[in-house]
Design an enzyme around this catalytic site. Structure first.
Site, PDB file in Angstrom:
ATOM      1  N   VAL A  27       0.822  -1.208   0.000  1.00  0.00           N
ATOM      2  CA  VAL A  27       0.000   0.000   0.000  1.00  0.00           C
ATOM      3  C   VAL A  27       0.862   1.267   0.000  1.00  0.00           C
ATOM      4  CG1 VAL A  27      -0.306  -0.216   2.516  1.00  0.00           C
ATOM      5  CG2 VAL A  27      -1.825   1.244   1.235  1.00  0.00           C
ATOM      6  N   THR A  55       0.392  -6.547   2.015  1.00  0.00           N
ATOM      7  CA  THR A  55      -0.851  -5.774   2.002  1.00  0.00           C
ATOM      8  C   THR A  55      -2.071  -6.661   1.765  1.00  0.00           C
ATOM      9  OG1 THR A  55       0.221  -3.717   1.343  1.00  0.00           O
ATOM     10  CG2 THR A  55      -2.096  -3.950   0.740  1.00  0.00           C
ATOM     11  N   ARG A  56      -1.960  -7.600   0.829  1.00  0.00           N
ATOM     12  CA  ARG A  56      -3.161  -8.370   0.485  1.00  0.00           C
ATOM     13  C   ARG A  56      -3.649  -9.244   1.625  1.00  0.00           C
ATOM     14  NH1 ARG A  56      -0.945 -13.575  -2.782  1.00  0.00           N
ATOM     15  NH2 ARG A  56      -3.058 -14.361  -2.653  1.00  0.00           N
ATOM     16  N   GLN A  72      -6.437  -7.950   7.009  1.00  0.00           N
ATOM     17  CA  GLN A  72      -7.865  -8.291   7.066  1.00  0.00           C
ATOM     18  C   GLN A  72      -8.695  -7.149   7.638  1.00  0.00           C
ATOM     19  OE1 GLN A  72      -8.407 -12.026   9.145  1.00  0.00           O
ATOM     20  NE2 GLN A  72      -7.449 -13.208   7.509  1.00  0.00           N
ATOM     21  N   GLY A  73      -8.382  -6.782   8.890  1.00  0.00           N
ATOM     22  CA  GLY A  73      -9.269  -5.918   9.675  1.00  0.00           C
ATOM     23  C   GLY A  73      -9.717  -4.664   8.975  1.00  0.00           C
ATOM     24  N   GLY A  74      -8.779  -3.823   8.535  1.00  0.00           N
ATOM     25  CA  GLY A  74      -9.199  -2.635   7.819  1.00  0.00           C
ATOM     26  C   GLY A  74      -8.305  -1.441   8.016  1.00  0.00           C
ATOM     27  N   GLU A  84     -11.590  -2.797  16.789  1.00  0.00           N
ATOM     28  CA  GLU A  84     -10.541  -3.778  17.083  1.00  0.00           C
ATOM     29  C   GLU A  84      -9.887  -3.398  18.401  1.00  0.00           C
ATOM     30  OE1 GLU A  84      -8.120  -5.368  13.712  1.00  0.00           O
ATOM     31  OE2 GLU A  84      -8.996  -3.683  12.661  1.00  0.00           O
ATOM     32  N   HIS A 105       0.622 -10.977  16.609  1.00  0.00           N
ATOM     33  CA  HIS A 105      -0.840 -10.949  16.535  1.00  0.00           C
ATOM     34  C   HIS A 105      -1.357 -12.016  17.490  1.00  0.00           C
ATOM     35  CE1 HIS A 105      -4.943 -10.957  15.093  1.00  0.00           C
ATOM     36  NE2 HIS A 105      -4.670  -9.858  14.420  1.00  0.00           N
ATOM     37  N   ARG A 151      -3.336  -5.027  21.546  1.00  0.00           N
ATOM     38  CA  ARG A 151      -2.856  -6.309  21.034  1.00  0.00           C
ATOM     39  C   ARG A 151      -1.723  -6.914  21.871  1.00  0.00           C
ATOM     40  NH1 ARG A 151      -2.326  -5.990  14.728  1.00  0.00           N
ATOM     41  NH2 ARG A 151      -4.564  -6.005  14.891  1.00  0.00           N
ATOM     42  N   HIS A 202       3.860 -10.653  13.699  1.00  0.00           N
ATOM     43  CA  HIS A 202       2.893  -9.996  12.815  1.00  0.00           C
ATOM     44  C   HIS A 202       3.408  -8.685  12.224  1.00  0.00           C
ATOM     45  CE1 HIS A 202      -1.043  -8.967  11.266  1.00  0.00           C
ATOM     46  NE2 HIS A 202      -1.153  -7.893  12.036  1.00  0.00           N
ATOM     47  N   GLU A 239       5.719  -0.360   6.587  1.00  0.00           N
ATOM     48  CA  GLU A 239       6.210  -1.124   7.740  1.00  0.00           C
ATOM     49  C   GLU A 239       7.720  -1.036   7.903  1.00  0.00           C
ATOM     50  OE1 GLU A 239       4.693  -5.125   7.937  1.00  0.00           O
ATOM     51  OE2 GLU A 239       5.835  -5.590   9.750  1.00  0.00           O
ATOM     52  N   ARG A 275       1.770  -1.185  17.998  1.00  0.00           N
ATOM     53  CA  ARG A 275       0.886  -0.519  17.027  1.00  0.00           C
ATOM     54  C   ARG A 275      -0.582  -0.741  17.374  1.00  0.00           C
ATOM     55  NH1 ARG A 275      -1.541  -2.640  12.155  1.00  0.00           N
ATOM     56  NH2 ARG A 275      -0.644  -4.587  12.862  1.00  0.00           N
ATOM     57  N   SER A 290      -1.840   0.636  10.365  1.00  0.00           N
ATOM     58  CA  SER A 290      -0.720   0.526   9.426  1.00  0.00           C
ATOM     59  C   SER A 290      -1.130   0.795   7.984  1.00  0.00           C
ATOM     60  CB  SER A 290      -0.042  -0.833   9.534  1.00  0.00           C
ATOM     61  OG  SER A 290      -1.000  -1.841   9.611  1.00  0.00           O
TER      62      SER A 290
HETATM   63  C1  SIN Z   1      -6.388  -7.835  12.076  1.00  0.00           C
HETATM   64  O1  SIN Z   1      -7.272  -7.759  11.234  1.00  0.00           O
HETATM   65  O2  SIN Z   1      -6.546  -8.317  13.182  1.00  0.00           O
HETATM   66  C2  SIN Z   1      -5.046  -7.310  11.718  1.00  0.00           C
HETATM   67  C3  SIN Z   1      -5.135  -5.892  11.394  1.00  0.00           C
HETATM   68  C4  SIN Z   1      -3.870  -5.204  11.740  1.00  0.00           C
HETATM   69  O3  SIN Z   1      -2.851  -5.862  11.937  1.00  0.00           O
HETATM   70  O4  SIN Z   1      -3.895  -3.979  11.867  1.00  0.00           O
END
Ligand code: SIN
Length: 540
Positions: free
Chosen positions: A18, A47-48, A51-53, A122, A238, A287, A351, A375, A386, A391
């Protein structure tokens, strides 16, 4: 080395995530000749897999009471006292515009019932402010949109080309890169500006959410080019990757934190809640807190041999789970787990690198001509841990800002002339066996470190590393992992406290005397050493 091929540009962007693609597109808009190189396929980066956003407070589309100020506050709290306040404020303030630009390029985010963008929550967030795409496929959608904008022929892209080392002038300015092409043939790409967007370092560990390309290449290249790195001891684990059996290796499927955002809870083998009483936000604690709590709980299994816990999502609406988490669902089904009936087995895995090449919020590093974004960079946004989904936002904001900084630096004649390059042979660097390195890093430099274990890693690397000419992709990657492991061990050994993702079992508490970042650079013989104490906050 006499290069067997050559190319020229105004700016070389290394990496197609990204941050790199955003920078390349912006640089092109500014009229710069851009060349993008990537060591694998354009879509092979991190990047691909996100998940979260994207965490962002959009004007007129936010929870009541939410604000950029609240997002800043959550970021600072998650960062454990090590964020650079000015960098946090600058980056988060630009978030909404960056998301708007991305949508204009064609990225499609999930709509909510009210017609606005859907938002989830999150760990560490005090509000629902994480926008997402394809349910849990946000990174894939962002990458699709950016790649399709870049692949219109106006941004030349060299796939399967790996950057080996910076080309520099006699005074140390970066003016290009030595690159191995898809056949391993060395060439030189000349440009007054090189922008590293090479991603992270998850492959330092046996189990990671990162793909196999995440081998710390950009960090190593920057160190060898004379740039300091900072906060490298803070590797975020993670809390929940899918547990697929004992001895997981390589990229493990992520189970996005957004599953907990929708109400799933962590339980142990006896069904006891893992996060109850650990933190006021329980399963949505930052996290580092959740990953450390899971690690402690696994260690209390009989014999301390537990290697996973469970994420109980059985009470969530089945249709909602299918729609929101298609990627997670497919990964669960591939190991015979039905999240509507079975708790999902999960464990922490490496992660995200919270640290990186010490950079300003415009991507400038301590070396003329060298820029870093995403990153691989340490802007000070993440501190010691983080905040989830910050990110992608950082990549969008700082990617664009770095392109503007490069255009300004070229216009102001601040960069060196590539014709002043000093040609050097292909570099030689210590290379340790990757499997050995990953084993000792996982055993001694993951969550829960102590002086003795960190010293073991240092000794193993010293004994096993062999000086090697970097003439293949594998050697370049292994040399990067070896160098960055050493830098990480140097910082982690020095930091005699626990803070954020850096958990020392021999120093379990935070120490106010350590509320500052540590910078590492190479000494004249190429060893990573702590740099003189310096306030990196001024970097913004
Ligand atoms: C996640 O979707 O839990 C990961 C998102 C992130 O690492 O910011």
């Amino acid at each position: 080395m006499s290069p067997r091929w050559e190319a020229r540009a105004d700016v070389i962007v290394v990496g197609t995530g990204v941050a790199g693609l955003t920078a390349a597109l912006e640089a092109r808009e500014l009229g710069l000749r851009v060349l993008v190189i990537t060591k694998a396929a354009a879509s092979a980066g991190n990047t691909r897999w996100a998940q979260g956003g994207v965490a962002v407070v959009l004007p007129d589309e936010h929870d009541e009471g939410d604000s950029v100020t609240a997002h800043i506050e959550d970021t600072l709290v998650a960062g454990g006292g090590l964020c650079a306040d000015d960098a946090v404020a600058a980056i988060l303030a630009d978030g909404a515009d960056a998301v708007t630009r991305l949508r204009e390029l064609g990225a499609v985010f999930d709509p909510g019932a009210d017609g606005n963008l859907a938002r989830t929550r999150e760990g560490g967030h005090s509000a629902f402010r994480v926008v997402h795409a394809g349910g849990d496929a946000t990174g894939a959608e962002i990458e699709r949109a950016l790649l399709s904008a870049a692949q219109d022929g106006r941004v030349p892209l060299l796939e399967n080309h790996i950057a080996v080392d910076a080309v520099r002038t006699a005074t140390g300015a970066v003016v290009g890169l030595v690159v191995l092409d898809q056949n391993g043939v060395p060439g030189v790409v000349s440009a007054p500006a090189v922008l590293l967007a090479t991603g992270g370092l998850g492959q330092l560990y046996q189990a990671t959410s990162n793909p196999e390309v995440a081998t710390a290449d950009g960090l190593a290249l920057a160190l060898r080019a004379g740039a300091p790195v900072a906060d490298v001891e803070f590797v975020q684990f993670h809390p929940t990757v899918l547990y697929t059996g004992p001895g997981a290796r390589g990229r493990c499927p992520l189970v996005t934190e957004a599953v907990r955002g929708e109400g799933a809870v962590l339980v142990d083998a006896l069904g006891e809640r893992v996060m109850k009483g650990v933190h006021p936000r329980e399963d949505l604690a930052p996290r580092d807190v959740v990953a450390a709590a899971i690690t402690r709980r696994m260690a209390t299994e009989p014999g301390g041999v537990g290697d996973h816990v469970y994420l109980d999502a059985t009470h969530l609406d089945t249709e909602l789970f299918r729609r929101r988490f298609p990627t997670v669902l497919a990964a669960c089904q591939s190991i015979g787990v039905d999240p509507s009936a079975d708790p999902i087995p999960v464990s922490p895995a490496a992660h995200f690198a919270c640290g990186g090449v010490a950079s300003t919020v415009d991507g400038r590093t301590g070396v003329i001509g060298l820029y870093a974004v995403g990153e691989v960079a340490r802007t000070g946004l993440h501190g010691a841990n983080r905040l989830a989904s910050n990110s992608l936002l950082e990549g969008l904001v700082v990617g664009a800002r770095a392109a503007r900084a490069i255009a300004a630096d070229i216009a102001a004649c601040l960069l060196a002339d590539p014709r002043a390059a000093v040609r050097a042979p292909l570099p030689t660097a210590p290379v340790a066996d990757r499997d050995v390195l990953q084993r000792v890093m996982s055993r001694y430099a993951g969550i829960g470190r102590d002086a003795e274990g960190l010293a073991v890693v240092g000794s193993v690397l010293d004994v096993s590393a062999v000086d090697t000419v970097l003439k293949t992709k594998q050697r370049v990657e292994d040399a990067a992992l070896t160098l960055v492991a050493r830098a990480l061990i140097a910082a982690a050994s020095a930091r005699t406290e626990s803070r954020g993702c850096h958990v020392r079992t021999d120093f379990p508490d935070s120490d106010p005397a350590w509320q500052h970042s540590l910078a590492v650079r190479l000494n004249p013989s190429g060893q990573p050493v702590l740099a003189a104490p310096t306030s990196l906050r001024s970097a913004a």
